[in-house]
Write a protein that holds these residues in place. Structure first.
Motif, PDB file in Angstrom:
ATOM      1  N   TRP A   1      -1.866   3.923  -2.056  1.00 48.35           N
ATOM      2  CA  TRP A   1      -1.539   3.275  -0.808  1.00 48.35           C
ATOM      3  C   TRP A   1      -0.036   3.482  -0.443  1.00 48.35           C
ATOM      4  O   TRP A   1       0.468   3.841   0.615  1.00 48.35           O
ATOM      5  N   ARG A   2       0.855   3.362  -1.358  1.00 43.67           N
ATOM      6  CA  ARG A   2       2.269   3.458  -1.131  1.00 43.67           C
ATOM      7  C   ARG A   2       2.598   4.990  -0.917  1.00 43.67           C
ATOM      8  O   ARG A   2       3.475   5.240   0.081  1.00 43.67           O
ATOM      9  N   GLU A   3       1.922   5.760  -1.392  1.00 48.90           N
ATOM     10  CA  GLU A   3       2.327   7.400  -0.949  1.00 48.90           C
ATOM     11  C   GLU A   3       1.765   7.445   0.259  1.00 48.90           C
ATOM     12  O   GLU A   3       2.175   8.299   1.232  1.00 48.90           O
ATOM     13  N   PHE A   4       0.422   7.052   0.632  1.00 48.71           N
ATOM     14  CA  PHE A   4      -0.195   7.095   1.832  1.00 48.71           C
ATOM     15  C   PHE A   4       0.787   6.601   3.142  1.00 48.71           C
ATOM     16  O   PHE A   4       1.132   7.068   4.093  1.00 48.71           O
ATOM     17  N   LEU A   5       1.433   5.284   2.837  1.00 47.07           N
ATOM     18  CA  LEU A   5       2.279   4.745   3.781  1.00 47.07           C
ATOM     19  C   LEU A   5       3.694   5.651   4.215  1.00 47.07           C
ATOM     20  O   LEU A   5       4.047   5.650   4.874  1.00 47.07           O
ATOM     21  N   GLU A   6       4.022   6.233   2.923  1.00 46.55           N
ATOM     22  CA  GLU A   6       5.168   7.045   2.982  1.00 46.55           C
ATOM     23  C   GLU A   6       4.791   8.268   3.828  1.00 46.55           C
ATOM     24  O   GLU A   6       5.651   8.553   4.649  1.00 46.55           O
ATOM     25  N   ILE A   7       3.683   8.918   3.720  1.00 45.13           N
ATOM     26  CA  ILE A   7       3.179   9.971   4.570  1.00 45.13           C
ATOM     27  C   ILE A   7       3.284   9.668   5.844  1.00 45.13           C
ATOM     28  O   ILE A   7       3.889  10.182   6.882  1.00 45.13           O
TER      29      ILE A   7
END
Length: 196
Positions: free
Chosen positions: A125-131
């Motif tokens: 989820w953190r990586e998705f939010l970064e994207i």
């Protein structure tokens, strides 16, 4: 009508608003792709299939209506559905390939994976939010500013190299990196607040 927050977007999807369904579909497709990367048995080409299966499950089979906010975050619920669809698709793979890739070992350890899955969901989820934050950032700045940021801050290229590639001076590189780093942090905080 714009569905700017996740709760209003979920409600729009439940109310069968076509615009909300399209936004929901497009917003979560990168998350499906990201989770799919964790499944070595599935190719990157399977993203569309898995995402379509997830959306069909949510829209037509009523999984979205069964989501209960008091039991946990929507993203955890969605990640679980995506992962289950990946498992379903992977289980259809050739059994010999499963043995070679260690699928049986993964299935045998399923009971002990609960905590690891929760940590993995948070990471995904953190990586998705970064994207998503990078996508929003790109929309808010000029192409040249974004390219400076991409080359210098994200690809770790030297200032001289960035200056040569883009035809800018060193001051522009430092200024763009500083401003865009601050903007990116602000966008990321907003997305995190909205998702909680």
């Amino acid at each position: 009508m714009a569905y700017t927050t996740r709760q209003s977007l979920l409600q729009g999807v439940l109310d069968e608003h076509e615009e909300a369904q399209k936004e929901f579909y497009n917003f979560y497709k990168p998350l499906t792709a990201h989770i799919l990367e964790q499944f070595p048995l599935l190719s990157r080409d399977a993203v569309d299939d898995v995402h379509q299966m997830v959306m069909m499950d949510l829209f037509s089979k009523g999984s979205l209506g069964r989501y209960q906010r008091k039991k946990g975050r929507f993203r955890s619920y969605l990640c679980k559905i995506i992962r289950n669809k990946c498992y379903d698709l992977a289980s259809k793979c050739d059994s010999e390939k499963k043995k070679q890739e260690g699928w049986g070992a993964l299935a045998a350890r399923e009971g002990e994976l609960t905590t690891q899955l929760q940590l993995q969901e948070e990471k995904e989820w953190r990586e998705f939010l970064e994207i998503k934050a990078l996508e929003f950032l790109r929309q808010e700045v000029t192409e040249k500013q974004y390219m400076i940021f991409e080359l210098y801050a994200r690809q770790n290229r030297s200032v001289k190299e960035v200056c040569q590639i883009l035809g800018v001076n060193e001051n522009q590189v430092y200024l763009a990196k500083s401003r865009l780093t601050d903007k990116l942090a602000h966008i990321l905080r907003q997305l995190q607040e909205e998702s909680n």
